[in-house]
Design an enzyme around this catalytic site. Structure first.
Site, PDB file in Angstrom:
ATOM      1  CG  HIS A  20      -0.272   0.099   2.495  1.00  0.00           C
ATOM      2  ND1 HIS A  20       0.388  -0.985   2.918  1.00  0.00           N
ATOM      3  CD2 HIS A  20      -0.293   1.111   3.491  1.00  0.00           C
ATOM      4  CE1 HIS A  20       0.764  -0.584   4.309  1.00  0.00           C
ATOM      5  NE2 HIS A  20       0.491   0.728   4.517  1.00  0.00           N
ATOM      6  CG  HIS A  67      -0.011   4.414   4.814  1.00  0.00           C
ATOM      7  ND1 HIS A  67      -0.674   3.551   5.968  1.00  0.00           N
ATOM      8  CD2 HIS A  67      -0.490   5.434   4.599  1.00  0.00           C
ATOM      9  CE1 HIS A  67      -1.957   4.281   5.939  1.00  0.00           C
ATOM     10  NE2 HIS A  67      -1.697   5.367   5.266  1.00  0.00           N
ATOM     11  CG  ASP A  73       5.172   2.847   7.203  1.00  0.00           C
ATOM     12  OD1 ASP A  73       4.240   2.863   6.291  1.00  0.00           O
ATOM     13  OD2 ASP A  73       4.836   2.215   8.269  1.00  0.00           O
ATOM     14  CG  HIS A  79      -4.286   0.075   6.280  1.00  0.00           C
ATOM     15  ND1 HIS A  79      -4.523   0.063   7.440  1.00  0.00           N
ATOM     16  CD2 HIS A  79      -3.051   0.628   5.881  1.00  0.00           C
ATOM     17  CE1 HIS A  79      -3.163   0.625   8.011  1.00  0.00           C
ATOM     18  NE2 HIS A  79      -2.533   0.968   7.047  1.00  0.00           N
TER      19      HIS A  79
END
Length: 233
Positions: A62, A64, A66, A182
């Site tokens: 995904h 994000h 990090d 999520h």
């Protein structure tokens, strides 16, 4: 087939001096597949026995930071360390819709041009996969602006019957993606090795068979020579 997994990073949010952000490498048959590429992943490669230049596929769960902020730097480092080769197979990159646009933008703004071909395959999430308002439209980017080394990738839709996305289906592997729920569209990946017929060396089998026959005959002779018959027979 020999396969091994290396956890390059298991941290969340940001890397630390002792723990990298999310990144897992799967090595098989001399190639390397990377799952997520958090910040500092290329440094973790340098500390390991793996070679970033052997990466053939990258899977991003995904968008994000990090989980994929390390991707532009890794791609540029691989480019710097490799020589242009017309016969080189494109690196395949899989991830949610928007990943292609991210790579375009970072390459464009940093004036970076990769020396190897690559292709981005985007997975289209479903509307119920994340909170309302988190689905973004990235279709406005004109394909004419595609970087020179990028090859047109696939837009992969959910197979509603199987409940999965088929990413790779070749002679060796079946790789699927599955929806995860999520704050933003996310995916999990499964890698299944296909059954392969064994290889039979007929000559070695024949030699083994002949050797076994000779051994059986030798044992039988030994047993006969040691046999003691009852008196009178």
């Amino acid at each position: 087939m020999s396969m091994d997994v290396t956890f390059l990073g298991t941290g969340s949010a940001y890397p630390s001096p002792t723990r990298g952000a999310s990144a897992v490498a799967l090595r098989c048959e001399g190639a390397c597949w990377l799952f997520d590429c958090g910040e500092g992943t290329q440094t973790q490669f340098m500390k390991s026995q793996l070679k970033a230049g052997r990466i053939t596929k990258i899977f991003i769960t995904h968008l994000h930071g990090d989980h994929f902020f390390g991707l532009p730097g890794l791609l540029c480092t691989i480019s710097l360390q490799s020589s242009p080769a017309a016969s080189k197979q494109p690196m395949e990159i899989f991830g949610p819709v928007g990943l292609r646009n991210f790579i375009w933008k970072t390459m464009e703004l940093s004036r970076s041009e990769l020396t190897f071909p690559y292709v981005v395959h985007e997975l289209v999430p479903t509307e119920d996969q994340c909170p309302a308002g988190e689905l973004r439209d990235f279709s406005h980017r004109d394909g004419a602006d595609r970087p020179p080394k990028e090859i047109q990738g696939r837009t992969i839709l959910l197979d509603s019957v199987e409940g999965s996305y088929v990413l790779v289906n070749d002679e060796q592997f079946l790789v699927k993606a599955f929806r995860l729920f999520h704050r933003i569209p996310s995916f999990g990946f499964s890698v299944a090795e296909k059954e392969r017929p064994g290889r039979l060396n007929a000559q070695k089998l024949k030699d083994l068979e002949n050797g076994n026959k000779a051994a059986v005959v030798a044992v039988m002779r030994s047993q006969v020579s040691r046999q003691v018959l009852p008196m009178g027979n």
